[in-house]
Design a protein around this motif. Structure first.
Motif, PDB file in Angstrom:
ATOM      1  N   ILE A   1       0.743  -0.700  -0.201  1.00 26.04           N
ATOM      2  CA  ILE A   1      -0.165  -0.425   0.743  1.00 26.04           C
ATOM      3  C   ILE A   1       0.765   1.213   0.161  1.00 26.04           C
ATOM      4  CG2 ILE A   1      -1.724   1.503   1.478  1.00 26.04           C
ATOM      5  CD1 ILE A   1      -3.221  -0.979   2.299  1.00 26.04           C
ATOM      6  N   LEU A   2       2.091   0.970   0.746  1.00 26.23           N
ATOM      7  CA  LEU A   2       2.539   2.151   0.251  1.00 26.23           C
ATOM      8  C   LEU A   2       3.398   2.797  -0.727  1.00 26.23           C
ATOM      9  CD1 LEU A   2       4.899   1.575   3.608  1.00 26.23           C
ATOM     10  CD2 LEU A   2       2.828   3.674   3.539  1.00 26.23           C
ATOM     11  N   VAL A   3       3.921   1.199  -1.463  1.00 22.12           N
ATOM     12  CA  VAL A   3       4.169   1.750  -2.434  1.00 22.12           C
ATOM     13  C   VAL A   3       3.287   2.266  -3.223  1.00 22.12           C
ATOM     14  CG1 VAL A   3       5.650   0.440  -4.163  1.00 22.12           C
ATOM     15  CG2 VAL A   3       6.139   0.012  -3.091  1.00 22.12           C
TER      16      VAL A   3
ATOM     17  N   ALA B   1       2.614  15.192  -8.546  1.00 21.26           N
ATOM     18  CA  ALA B   1       3.440  13.844  -8.029  1.00 21.26           C
ATOM     19  C   ALA B   1       3.497  14.405  -6.508  1.00 21.26           C
ATOM     20  CB  ALA B   1       4.392  12.953  -8.769  1.00 21.26           C
ATOM     21  N   TRP B   2       4.121  13.544  -5.572  1.00 16.32           N
ATOM     22  CA  TRP B   2       4.583  14.060  -4.414  1.00 16.32           C
ATOM     23  C   TRP B   2       5.866  14.751  -4.983  1.00 16.32           C
ATOM     24  CZ3 TRP B   2       1.927  13.497   0.032  1.00 16.32           C
ATOM     25  CH2 TRP B   2       0.813  12.315   0.006  1.00 16.32           C
TER      26      TRP B   2
ATOM     27  N   VAL C   1      10.451   9.630  -2.937  1.00 17.06           N
ATOM     28  CA  VAL C   1      11.391   7.778  -2.251  1.00 17.06           C
ATOM     29  C   VAL C   1      11.310   7.763  -0.805  1.00 17.06           C
ATOM     30  CG1 VAL C   1      13.895   8.349  -1.877  1.00 17.06           C
ATOM     31  CG2 VAL C   1      13.195   9.800  -3.962  1.00 17.06           C
ATOM     32  N   ALA C   2      10.956   8.554  -0.260  1.00 21.90           N
ATOM     33  CA  ALA C   2      10.527   7.967   1.211  1.00 21.90           C
ATOM     34  C   ALA C   2       9.257   6.918   1.400  1.00 21.90           C
ATOM     35  CB  ALA C   2      10.271   9.226   2.386  1.00 21.90           C
ATOM     36  N   LEU C   3       8.202   7.095   0.901  1.00 19.84           N
ATOM     37  CA  LEU C   3       7.064   6.580   0.713  1.00 19.84           C
ATOM     38  C   LEU C   3       7.585   5.015   0.120  1.00 19.84           C
ATOM     39  CD1 LEU C   3       4.430   8.456  -0.267  1.00 19.84           C
ATOM     40  CD2 LEU C   3       5.109   7.157   2.008  1.00 19.84           C
ATOM     41  N   THR C   4       8.422   5.019  -1.197  1.00 16.13           N
ATOM     42  CA  THR C   4       9.134   3.678  -1.539  1.00 16.13           C
ATOM     43  C   THR C   4       9.349   3.072  -0.559  1.00 16.13           C
ATOM     44  OG1 THR C   4       8.625   5.423  -3.776  1.00 16.13           O
ATOM     45  CG2 THR C   4      10.430   3.200  -3.786  1.00 16.13           C
ATOM     46  N   VAL C   5      10.831   3.662  -0.258  1.00 16.55           N
ATOM     47  CA  VAL C   5      11.755   3.076   0.493  1.00 16.55           C
ATOM     48  C   VAL C   5      10.776   2.093   1.738  1.00 16.55           C
ATOM     49  CG1 VAL C   5      13.789   3.125   1.736  1.00 16.55           C
ATOM     50  CG2 VAL C   5      13.534   4.406  -0.497  1.00 16.55           C
ATOM     51  N   SER C   6      10.322   2.831   2.546  1.00 14.81           N
ATOM     52  CA  SER C   6       9.643   2.061   3.372  1.00 14.81           C
ATOM     53  C   SER C   6       8.969   1.527   3.043  1.00 14.81           C
ATOM     54  CB  SER C   6       8.557   3.436   3.845  1.00 14.81           C
ATOM     55  OG  SER C   6       9.182   4.446   4.601  1.00 14.81           O
ATOM     56  N   GLY C   7       7.858   1.271   1.611  1.00 18.02           N
ATOM     57  CA  GLY C   7       6.668  -0.019   0.903  1.00 18.02           C
ATOM     58  C   GLY C   7       7.637  -1.525   0.664  1.00 18.02           C
TER      59      GLY C   7
END
Length: 841
Positions: A378-380, A401-402, A408-414
């Motif tokens: 979901i984060l990705v 887009a963000w 980058v933070a959302l992608t890395v977290s997911g």
């Protein structure tokens, strides 16, 4: 026979005394022990008890306990023990000071070769030395216990950190066997859950039906009551007004904050009421209570996160949105947050159920594995959403887009959560997912709180709030005062946000409530800065006491001035001096009590006093001189408030006398601040020093054809006719001089109030003018003859000027004597030499 009885009685008493010899020794020891000061005896008892307790705690810490809750309890006890040792040391200080004072009275022991002291003095000196040694020994023991307790506390902290790290980094191999075992355990867990709930329902329905119905009925009433109260009182705080198409930023912040807090609090209150009622009617078992508590916690967390997201994103009401998202982007982000919250709540609830039922840990691992992978995906997906409003500002258009760092933070977290979960670090991945939701929610609330505080601080905003509107209606303050109140309210909001928000974040990051309580206790009671210990609670108490005593002083001043001194018809200047002196005395007493209440040792201020004395010697001479001069002025009262004084070029009324300067208001209403030292060392004229008696002089001139005696009589009559002129001493009129164009007279009148001098002079001048006009007495004005001399003018030019002047003689023939004057000396013009700088015509 009598003697026989006496001998028997004496023998019995002797035998009884011999039997009681051990008791006498014990009593003697008790007497000796009772000679100790109470503080020393209490300290010794408490110290012995603390040493025993410390040994027990040390054994518990060294047993390698792995239960974090037990470690927290041990840490709290050790901190309490260290605080008790500090209190023991503080309690022994007065006794040690008393011993030092008694030693000072005895003086130093005699030098070698000097006469010996009296035996009583020697015994007293030895007793004092013994008492001091005993207190030093107790202090040393207390310090040793405190050091050992602190070391054990540090050991517990290190062990808790290691335990937390081990829990997060624990790895579980992910393979097919794991899922097979989890499926088997999950099937067993479902059967256990069905059996437990079914047996409870059957038991309650059969044996506690009335209690169940009563608790359900009261729970429904409680829910109805909370709903009615919420709709009546809470609804106006959380409902968005559809008629308000352009709400202010402060209104949006307020609605977002309260729409998250109040519904969550209402839901929590409802669940707590249900659990309390069912427990009161003995309907619940321990396992069912734990299940309902876990379900309530999951629902409360779900409601809180959902309400915060709705308050910030406002997916259906874009005019109330707090961030610049498009309508489509706000709805998508809101739904993704709800999905993550539901997954996390389900994982939490399933984990609690497994723990209550005693299921294998493998079930919790698999549940968390699935939940964290879903949340990571979901984060990705959220990183691919384009919610940002474009440059045109159209929220209905497709978004951008963000920002790069957010994406980058959302992608890395997911991706990181998915990789960690598949790699077996399910605990760490679960911790990250929980912090993203819970810590993120708390940070969002903190952000809303800070933004609300800053919005309230803005000029004019506080008056728009409900509280500001009530204050305006009741007290009608000025706009500046309302802004000041708004500034204070904003600061209070910021402080409350920090006090509430920081502990909530700490709880999410592994801290326990006991840890936070301990941190707060240390922050309030004992802050170490080098070798200095500061107590915020003591400082706060001292500050409150100081403010309270100052307020009492002001009230006493007002009562004394308006009641006692006003009824005694006391002079206003004396009243001002007494009121000022009482005010300064009250402030000094309030400061003294405030310092003592704050726990500040006044003896430690000796260095500060020495430095202050040095500063006075170099740079504060004028300040101290003015201060002492102000005290002298208040004591001697050479002038007082309301007096008309004159010093140097300053003349006016004394408005206020302080210990540094005196305020003088001139007749032009200008306030002049005069240092008190100038008033003490300089010359000051005071028109009201002994009394208000004064004199006014009026100068007047009469023509030379007037009778001086008649003028004297008229002026005396005018002076006596004025109501403010005193008859004793009577007015005086003098014929003072023969002026250039008049006979000069002066009228001297005496007044009861010198402050009426200007008004009396004005009245006398008007009366003199009217009377002289009625009597035909001329008040002449100065006259002078002006002669013009023409230098070096030719005769032909003078004749031409004469002819020209004759042609225009109808207008000013009486004044055309220039040519005649020029020809007055034989018809020849005067040929004087021109002066320096004067040119010939």
């Amino acid at each position: 026979m009598v003697f026989s009885f006496a001998r028997r009685l004496a023998g019995f008493l002797l035998l009884f005394a011999l039997l009681q010899l051990p008791g006498l020794a014990i009593a003697q020891d008790a007497v000796t022990a009772s000679d100790q000061p109470p503080a020393v005896a209490a300290a010794e008892t408490a110290l012995a008890r603390s040493e025993t307790r410390l040994s027990t705690l040390s054994e518990a810490v060294e047993d390698d306990a792995v239960d974090e809750a037990q470690l927290v309890e041990l840490k709290v006890e050790l901190d309490d023990l260290a605080q008790q040792m500090l209190e023991i040391g503080v309690s022994l200080r007065p006794v040690l000071s008393e011993i030092k004072a008694r030693s000072t009275v005895l003086g130093d022991p005699p030098a070698e070769g000097a006469p010996a002291e009296a035996p009583e003095t020697v015994a007293a000196r030895e007793a004092l030395a013994k008492e001091r040694a005993q207190i030093n020994a107790l202090t040393g023991r207390a310090e040793a216990v405190s050091i050992r307790a602190n070391r054990l506390g540090d050991m517990i902290n290190e062990r808790r950190k290691a335990l937390f790290a081990d829990t997060l980094t624990q790895r579980t191999p992910i393979n097919g066997a794991l899922f097979d075992q989890a499926a088997s355990a999950l099937s067993s867990e479902m059967r256990s859950f069905k059996s437990i709930v079914g047996s409870w329902v059957s038991f309650v329905w059969t044996f506690k039906f009335e209690a169940l119905m009563a608790s359900v009925f009261l729970s429904l009433l409680t829910g109805l009551f909370i709903s009615m109260v919420g709709s009546r009182f809470i609804g106006r705080f959380i409902n968005r007004d559809p008629a308000n198409e352009a709400p202010s930023y402060l209104q949006r912040l307020t609605v977002a904050f309260w729409s998250a807090i109040l519904p969550t609090a209402a839901v929590a209150a409802a669940f707590l009421a249900v659990l309390a009622l069912m427990s009161a009617f003995s309907v619940l078992r321990d396992d069912i209570t734990a299940l309902l508590s876990a379900f309530s916690a999951a629902i409360i967390g779900l409601v809180l996160i959902a309400r915060v997201a709705k308050g910030i994103l406002a997916p259906r009401k874009p005019n109330w949105r707090l961030i610049r998202f498009t309508n489509r982007g706000a709805r998508r982000i809101y739904h993704l947050i709800l999905a993550m919250t539901l997954i996390n709540a389900a994982d939490f609830l399933l984990g609690k159920i497994s723990s209550i039922l005693g299921s294998p840990v493998i079930v919790t691992v698999v549940n968390s594995l699935v939940a964290t992978i879903l949340i990571g995906l979901i984060l990705v997906g959220a990183s691919r959403v384009k919610p940002m409003v474009g440059a045109a500002g159209d929220i209905t258009a497709p978004g951008h887009a963000w920002p790069r760092w957010v994406q980058v933070a959302l992608t890395v977290s997911g991706v990181g959560m998915v990789v960690l979960s598949l790699g077996g670090y399910v605990g760490l991945s679960k911790f990250i997912s929980e912090q993203i939701l819970l810590t993120g929610t708390i940070l969002a609330l903190i952000y809303i709180g800070f933004q609300s505080g800053h919005a309230v601080m803005e000029p004019g905003n506080f008056a728009q709030t409900r509280l500001g509107a009530k204050i305006s209606r009741r007290f009608n303050p000025s706009a500046v005062r309302m802004d000041q109140i708004g500034l204070a309210a904003g600061l209070v909001i910021d402080v409350l946000v920090l006090i509430i928000g920081i502990p909530l974040i700490l709880l999410q990051w592994g801290f326990r409530i006991q840890d936070i309580q301990l941190l707060l206790y240390r922050a309030v009671t004992n802050i170490q800065i080098g070798g200095i210990s500061i107590s915020l609670s003591g400082i706060l108490i001292g500050l409150v006491l100081f403010i309270g005593l100052v307020v009492v002083t002001r009230l006493f001043q007002r009562w004394l001035d308006s009641t006692v001194m006003a009824r005694s018809q006391m002079d206003p200047g004396v009243r001002n001096s007494i009121r000022t002196s009482i005010g300064y005395l009250g402030v000094v007493i309030a400061a003294l009590f405030g310092v003592l209440a704050a726990g500040i040792d006044l003896s430690s201020l000796a260095i500060v006093a020495g430095a202050l004395s040095l500063g006075i010697g170099f740079g504060l001479q004028n300040i101290v001189s003015n201060f002492v001069s102000g005290l002298i002025l208040l004591a001697e009262r050479p002038f007082k408030a309301g007096d008309w004084v004159q010093t140097g070029s300053t003349e006016g009324f004394v408005k206020r006398i302080s210990v540094r300067a005196t305020e003088i208001e001139t007749f032009e209403k200008q306030s002049i601040i005069v240092p008190n030292s100038e008033l003490i060392n300089g010359t000051v004229g005071n028109w009201n020093h002994r009394n208000s008696l004064g004199r006014a002089d009026v100068m007047v001139g009469a023509g030379y054809d007037a009778d001086p005696e008649e003028v004297l009589r008229i002026l005396e009559e005018i002076a006596l006719a004025h109501p403010l002129v005193l008859r004793n001493p009577p007015p005086v009129v003098h014929f003072v001089d023969f002026g250039a164009s008049s006979l000069d007279f002066v009228v001297k009148v005496f007044l009861a109030d010198v402050l009426s001098q200007m008004a009396v002079k004005n009245d006398l001048r008007v009366a003199i003018y009217k009377r002289f006009k009625a009597e035909g007495i001329e008040i002449p004005f100065p006259k002078s003859d002006v002669n013009f001399t023409l230098k070096n003018v030719p005769d032909e030019l003078l004749q031409q000027l004469a002819k020209s002047a004759g042609a225009t003689g109808a207008k000013d023939s009486d004044e055309q004597d220039g040519p005649d004057a020029a020809k007055s000396s034989g018809g020849q013009p005067r040929r004087d030499a021109p002066e320096d700088g004067e040119a010939d015509s």
